[in-house]
Scaffold this active site. Structure first.
Site, PDB file in Angstrom:
ATOM      1  N   GLU A 191     -52.338 -38.798  42.418  1.00 54.96           N
ATOM      2  CA  GLU A 191     -51.774 -37.450  42.563  1.00 54.96           C
ATOM      3  C   GLU A 191     -50.815 -37.373  43.742  1.00 54.96           C
ATOM      4  O   GLU A 191     -49.687 -36.856  43.617  1.00 54.96           O
ATOM      5  CB  GLU A 191     -52.894 -36.424  42.739  1.00 54.96           C
ATOM      6  CG  GLU A 191     -53.664 -36.124  41.464  1.00 54.96           C
ATOM      7  CD  GLU A 191     -54.674 -34.999  41.632  1.00 54.96           C
ATOM      8  OE1 GLU A 191     -55.290 -34.626  40.624  1.00 54.96           O
ATOM      9  OE2 GLU A 191     -54.846 -34.488  42.764  1.00 54.96           O
ATOM     10  N   VAL A 273     -59.387 -44.852  48.780  1.00 57.32           N
ATOM     11  CA  VAL A 273     -60.225 -45.768  47.989  1.00 57.32           C
ATOM     12  C   VAL A 273     -61.589 -45.164  47.641  1.00 57.32           C
ATOM     13  O   VAL A 273     -62.461 -45.860  47.139  1.00 57.32           O
ATOM     14  CB  VAL A 273     -60.425 -47.102  48.734  1.00 57.32           C
ATOM     15  CG1 VAL A 273     -59.111 -47.838  48.890  1.00 57.32           C
ATOM     16  CG2 VAL A 273     -61.083 -46.888  50.097  1.00 57.32           C
ATOM     17  N   ARG A 275     -64.702 -41.821  48.543  1.00 62.78           N
ATOM     18  CA  ARG A 275     -65.266 -40.927  49.555  1.00 62.78           C
ATOM     19  C   ARG A 275     -66.742 -41.234  49.754  1.00 62.78           C
ATOM     20  O   ARG A 275     -67.418 -41.719  48.837  1.00 62.78           O
ATOM     21  CB  ARG A 275     -65.067 -39.457  49.139  1.00 62.78           C
ATOM     22  CG  ARG A 275     -63.594 -39.084  48.981  1.00 62.78           C
ATOM     23  CD  ARG A 275     -63.412 -37.625  48.610  1.00 62.78           C
ATOM     24  NE  ARG A 275     -63.858 -36.734  49.677  1.00 62.78           N
ATOM     25  CZ  ARG A 275     -63.101 -36.383  50.714  1.00 62.78           C
ATOM     26  NH1 ARG A 275     -61.875 -36.861  50.844  1.00 62.78           N
ATOM     27  NH2 ARG A 275     -63.558 -35.564  51.623  1.00 62.78           N
ATOM     28  N   ASP A 315     -70.963 -33.425  46.083  1.00 64.13           N
ATOM     29  CA  ASP A 315     -70.629 -34.834  46.328  1.00 64.13           C
ATOM     30  C   ASP A 315     -71.794 -35.648  46.877  1.00 64.13           C
ATOM     31  O   ASP A 315     -71.734 -36.883  46.864  1.00 64.13           O
ATOM     32  CB  ASP A 315     -69.467 -34.940  47.329  1.00 64.13           C
ATOM     33  CG  ASP A 315     -68.155 -34.452  46.747  1.00 64.13           C
ATOM     34  OD1 ASP A 315     -68.153 -33.933  45.612  1.00 64.13           O
ATOM     35  OD2 ASP A 315     -67.111 -34.589  47.423  1.00 64.13           O
ATOM     36  N   HIS A 447     -48.702 -18.258  18.859  1.00 59.54           N
ATOM     37  CA  HIS A 447     -47.528 -19.099  18.644  1.00 59.54           C
ATOM     38  C   HIS A 447     -46.312 -18.482  19.334  1.00 59.54           C
ATOM     39  O   HIS A 447     -46.121 -17.277  19.239  1.00 59.54           O
ATOM     40  CB  HIS A 447     -47.238 -19.238  17.150  1.00 59.54           C
ATOM     41  CG  HIS A 447     -45.979 -20.001  16.855  1.00 59.54           C
ATOM     42  ND1 HIS A 447     -45.937 -21.382  16.931  1.00 59.54           N
ATOM     43  CD2 HIS A 447     -44.734 -19.581  16.516  1.00 59.54           C
ATOM     44  CE1 HIS A 447     -44.702 -21.780  16.631  1.00 59.54           C
ATOM     45  NE2 HIS A 447     -43.954 -20.706  16.379  1.00 59.54           N
TER      46      HIS A 447
END
Length: 468
Positions: A191, A273, A275, A315, A447
């Protein structure tokens, strides 16, 4: 009980105010709990301050810069396009990051969540201390939710400094580097490599694996690598980073490919690389909370650790390190403390990478489904067949549905292309709801819209395609 200061009693304490922590605090308060949240740095955590949000701001700025220089296809040309990167950074920091973080702080206060500034350290399973540089206060609690997130991994030979930076440093650069080396071609590395390439930097990605973005399927990643080539981004795969040597005005990066030593001179090297979970300085062992070898905490389906009153989310527990995963787990843990019969279910957990083009997936790939013994097929509709994509001049990519052959039930989906981060939401909902291809095909889509590709892919799965 801590001796030395009077312990203040808390009902529920949340440690960390990122997308896991602040969501847990607000939901716990909504459930009627008296809640306090501890934050040692900035409300909003890594994601809002130095992660998901500011990186998307730089990515957006890069797109605007490229559009200003290269919109000839639309009959639009501009001369002397100038990038004022200081103004870009000011907008990112003040209009984007500060707006969000101040909004989160306001929401916490609105729900009467007490904000405790400082660093939390467990004394035992019902007591902790919150410490600042000048003082410390003891608290006793009934329940705790640990949501301390993660930090960048520093690798041998690449000690962070002025020119050797992590993703936080990469987001805070004062100027666009003439040349940037990125170690690691995962989500964050790809990113930010794309963002700085769009902003005018010459970028080199060094990836240890055979391919960048290994968590996505090869035919999706090819769009990204092809786009990188157009922007003169060099990708070195199976590359082993050895060391970086800072000089007065740059850095020399040494690495190895196929046994051959190579080096690159650049302005900066950014190491992305992976966390590491922030579980090592909390005193969890004092509380009796078991922490695994990699620093991850094992929890049950409600986020509960081996100590029944201490929960962990985000995490610091097994699984993908995703902000929305942390927020989802936060609600489960907060509601579990309130006695609700809830449990995590990761069946429809989306993953998104904001590269050019965007990549997104949810549920199972065709290979994963077959590995689980499912008899499935993949139906792939190209964006080239979509009117809205044509009008955006963004036809690279596809929507792919993975459905069972017997009854066309959706088990997974992948999207590569413009708007993938938004398109994947409908597919996540369909997966969560147990919908089949007919359910999706019979849903009327506006659409022209990019979302029509989902309907078209569903019709393809049914053997009744209109636009292919």
């Amino acid at each position: 009980m801590v001796v030395g200061d009077f312990a203040i009693e808390l009902d529920t304490v949340v440690i960390g105010s990122g997308p896991g922590g602040y969501v847990a605090a607000i939901r716990a308060a909504q459930m009627g709990q008296k809640v306090a949240i501890v934050e040692k740095e900035h409300i909003g955590g890594v994601c809002l301050n130095v992660g998901c949000i500011p990186s998307k701001a730089l990515i957006s700025a890069g797109h605007h810069y490229q559009d200003a220089m290269h919109s000839e296809v639309f009959g639009v040309t501009a001369e002397n396009v100038v990038l004022d990167f200081a103004k870009t950074q000011e907008w990112k920091d003040n209009k984007v990051v500060k707006s969000l973080t101040s909004g989160v702080e306001m929401l916490l206060k609105k729900h009467k969540v007490e904000i405790l500034r400082g660093e939390a350290f467990f004394v035992d399973e019902h007591d902790l201390r919150v410490m600042t540089e000048t003082n410390a206060q003891s608290y006793s609690f009934n329940n705790a939710i640990v949501a301390t997130g993660s930090r960048p991994i520093e690798i041998k030979g690449f000690k962070f400094g002025k020119r050797i930076i992590d993703s936080t440093g990469g987001l805070a650069l004062k100027e666009v580097p003439k040349k940037l080396v990125v170690i690691g071609g995962g989500y964050i590395g790809s990113e930010l490599a794309g963002a700085y390439a769009n902003l005018g930097a010459e970028v080199v990605i060094l990836e240890g694996a055979p391919s960048i973005l290994p968590n996505f399927e090869k035919d999706m990643v090819k769009y990204v690598t092809d786009n990188f080539k157009k922007k003169n981004v060099t990708i070195e795969t199976s590359a082993m980073a050895k060391e970086a040597i800072e000089t007065a005005d740059g850095v020399t990066v040494k690495y190895e490919v196929d046994g051959a030593e190579k080096s690159i001179d650049a302005d900066y090297v950014m190491v992305t690389v992976g966390r590491r979970p922030n579980t090592d300085e909390l005193g969890l062992e004092q509380a009796g909370v078991e922490v695994g070898e990699r620093g991850l905490i094992t929890v049950d389906a409600q986020g509960r650790t081996n100590k029944s009153n201490i929960y962990a989310i985000g995490d610091i527990v097994p699984g993908l390190a995703l902000a929305h995963k942390a927020s989802y787990e936060a609600k489960i843990a907060a509601e579990a403390i309130s006695g609700k019969k809830v449990a995590v279910d990761y069946k429809a957990m989306p993953a998104v990478c904001f590269t050019d083009p965007e990549l997104a997936s949810v549920g199972l790939t065709q290979a994963e489904a077959k590995a689980q013994g499912l008899d499935v097929k993949a139906s792939k509709f190209p964006l080239q067949g979509n009117g809205r994509a044509l009008s955006l001049n963004a036809t690279e990519g596809f929507v792919r549905l993975v459905t069972t052959k017997e009854d066309n039930v959706l088990v997974g989906a992948q999207v590569a292309g413009v708007g993938a981060s938004d398109i994947i939401a409908e597919l996540g909902l369909a997966l969560e709801a147990g919908m089949n291809a007919e359910d999706i095909a019979l849903t009327i889509h506006a659409h022209p819209s990019l979302a029509e590709t989902v309907m078209d892919a569903a019709e393809l799965a049914l053997g009744l395609p209109i636009h292919i």
